[in-house]
Design a protein around this motif. Structure first.
Motif, mmCIF file in Angstrom:
data_model
loop_
_atom_site.group_PDB
_atom_site.id
_atom_site.type_symbol
_atom_site.label_atom_id
_atom_site.label_comp_id
_atom_site.label_asym_id
_atom_site.label_seq_id
_atom_site.Cartn_x
_atom_site.Cartn_y
_atom_site.Cartn_z
ATOM 1 N N UNK A 78 0.820 -1.209 0.000
ATOM 2 C CA UNK A 78 0.000 0.000 0.000
ATOM 3 C C UNK A 78 0.858 1.265 0.000
ATOM 4 N N UNK A 79 2.033 1.198 0.651
ATOM 5 C CA UNK A 79 2.868 2.387 0.745
ATOM 6 C C UNK A 79 4.300 1.974 1.026
ATOM 7 N N UNK A 90 16.578 2.628 5.506
ATOM 8 C CA UNK A 90 15.398 2.028 6.136
ATOM 9 C C UNK A 90 14.135 2.487 5.426
ATOM 10 N N UNK A 91 13.273 1.528 5.093
ATOM 11 C CA UNK A 91 11.942 1.852 4.587
ATOM 12 C C UNK A 91 10.896 1.174 5.464
ATOM 13 N N UNK A 92 9.717 1.776 5.486
ATOM 14 C CA UNK A 92 8.554 1.166 6.123
ATOM 15 C C UNK A 92 7.602 0.733 5.016
ATOM 16 N N UNK A 93 7.325 -0.562 4.975
ATOM 17 C CA UNK A 93 6.331 -1.093 4.042
ATOM 18 C C UNK A 93 5.001 -1.196 4.752
ATOM 19 N N UNK A 94 3.957 -0.617 4.170
ATOM 20 C CA UNK A 94 2.591 -0.791 4.657
ATOM 21 C C UNK A 94 1.909 -1.816 3.759
ATOM 22 N N UNK A 95 1.382 -2.860 4.362
ATOM 23 C CA UNK A 95 0.839 -4.000 3.628
ATOM 24 C C UNK A 95 -0.673 -4.040 3.759
ATOM 25 N N UNK A 153 14.547 -2.056 -2.111
ATOM 26 C CA UNK A 153 15.075 -0.707 -2.316
ATOM 27 C C UNK A 153 15.239 -0.339 -3.785
ATOM 28 N N UNK A 154 15.218 -1.322 -4.693
ATOM 29 C CA UNK A 154 15.487 -1.015 -6.102
ATOM 30 C C UNK A 154 14.271 -1.181 -7.013
ATOM 31 N N UNK A 155 13.490 -2.231 -6.828
ATOM 32 C CA UNK A 155 12.444 -2.542 -7.814
ATOM 33 C C UNK A 155 11.040 -2.631 -7.247
ATOM 34 N N UNK A 156 10.887 -2.857 -5.954
ATOM 35 C CA UNK A 156 9.543 -3.001 -5.383
ATOM 36 C C UNK A 156 8.801 -1.675 -5.472
ATOM 37 N N UNK A 157 7.526 -1.746 -5.798
ATOM 38 C CA UNK A 157 6.737 -0.511 -5.916
ATOM 39 C C UNK A 157 5.346 -0.729 -5.336
ATOM 40 N N UNK A 158 4.668 0.369 -5.101
ATOM 41 C CA UNK A 158 3.315 0.291 -4.551
ATOM 42 C C UNK A 158 2.402 -0.485 -5.490
ATOM 43 N N UNK A 159 1.529 -1.270 -4.896
ATOM 44 C CA UNK A 159 0.556 -2.149 -5.550
ATOM 45 C C UNK A 159 1.156 -3.492 -5.975
ATOM 46 N N UNK A 160 2.450 -3.689 -5.769
ATOM 47 C CA UNK A 160 3.033 -5.017 -6.003
ATOM 48 C C UNK A 160 2.458 -6.006 -4.992
ATOM 49 N N UNK A 161 2.418 -7.268 -5.386
ATOM 50 C CA UNK A 161 1.874 -8.334 -4.539
ATOM 51 C C UNK A 161 3.012 -9.164 -3.948
#
Length: 341
Positions: free
Chosen positions: A108-109, A117-122, A179-187
């Motif tokens: 989601x984000x 550091x990133x925060x992934x919202x799932x 950090x390189x390829x993941x983007x929002x809306x990926x599963x």
């Protein structure tokens, strides 16, 4: 072929399939053995083999030295039985409270909160919720069959989305992708909840919360759970990093210290540079706790982060500060290098 596992002193029994680890079978059966990394690195699942025969898969020497294995100790996360066995292990109430599920999730984000550091919202599927205990983790299931574990950084009552904190490990199979390829809306797909690191709500003891780096994630969930429960147990959060930017949610912790009664926050930096202009506590984070709390005999400690931090805290708090051994709860974060397959 399957084998019967008997747990002492409780007498609980469960079935372990041929080639299955003792821990995997226990999780499947809802039997609450203690565990953390599930890959032979942290030793949380170590117990005694009383009867029967097992083979140990790959594990780190420090988690199960040969001298301990010859004395009958076993790492249940990498031990597969060859007969019916009897083990001695401390069971933990609550570990099997919620079913372990495999679920898809949509990103989601993606929020970058520090350079590394990133925060992934799932976002979970519509009308789905994941039941878990504050402090537990999930395992992302990668396409090559490998798995990577991350603690859930939000309390269970805030589960419209699940957040995880991910530090970049250059060359890491998963974190390079994040950090390189993941983007929002990926599963992505994950399995959880997992782990025996969670808030024990049946105690009134004051709490020391010790975190290093992204070990803050499950500590954050525990604090949010205590706020939600309107708990009046005193809490002291010690968060350590090498540089000030490693404390990527410092402002939130300061807000908690201002707004929550009986809550204190002590940031500790071990390698500040002159340009950081750091004026707070310096040194090793667990030693800051020891300076402030010479006697921990009446406390619970929740520690999470780098193995060296967790191991040092456990040794020194129990050995020098009178902390009861069974009141030290920990989740030791292993790196992708530790997980090399």
């Amino acid at each position: 072929m399957s084998f019967q596992v008997t747990v002492q002193p409780s007498g609980r029994q469960f079935t372990c399939e041929e080639g299955e680890t003792i821990l995997s079978a226990a999780i499947r059966a809802g039997v609450g053995l203690p565990y953390g990394c599930k890959n032979g690195a942290c030793s949380s699942c170590k117990g005694k083999l009383i009867a029967g025969n097992v083979t140990h898969g790959a594990h780190q020497e420090k988690a199960l030295p040969v001298s301990e294995e010859t004395r009958g100790f076993s790492l249940f996360c990498c031990a597969t039985p060859h007969s019916d066995i009897t083990i001695e292990a401390r069971e933990i109430a609550g570990v099997g409270e919620f079913p372990v599920r495999k679920m898809p999730t949509r990103i989601a984000k993606i929020e970058k909160v520090a350079d590394d550091v990133v925060i992934l919202s799932l976002q979970l599927p519509a009308n789905e919720r994941l039941q878990y205990l504050a402090g537990q983790y999930i395992e992302f299931m990668l396409r090559d069959g490998k798995r990577r574990s991350y603690s859930m950084a939000n309390a269970p009552h805030k589960d419209e989305q699940i957040s995880v904190h991910i530090r970049h490990m250059p060359g890491g199979v998963f974190t390079d992708q994040v950090f390189a390829t993941l983007k929002e809306r990926d599963i992505l797909r994950f399995e959880g909840p997992l782990g025996s690191f969670f808030l024990r709500e049946d105690s009134e003891k004051p709490i020391i919360l010790l975190a290093s780096g992204t070990g803050f994630a499950p500590i954050k969930a525990i604090i949010e759970q205590m706020i939600h429960n309107k708990s009046d147990r005193p809490m002291a959060l010690y968060w350590g990093g090498r540089r000030p930017q490693d404390l990527y949610m410092h402002a939130l912790c300061e807000e908690w210290a201002r707004s929550i009664p009986h809550f204190t926050y002590v940031p500790v930096i071990s390698n500040a540079h002159q340009e950081d202009q750091w004026v707070g506590r310096s040194g090793f984070v667990h030693q800051a706790v020891m300076t402030d709390f010479a006697d921990l005999s009446g406390y619970q400690v929740y520690a999470c982060g780098a193995p060296i931090v967790v191991e040092s805290a456990q040794r020194d708090f129990i050995g020098s500060c009178n902390l009861p051994a069974d009141e030290f709860y920990a989740d030791s974060f292993t790196s992708e290098a530790d997980l090399a397959e």
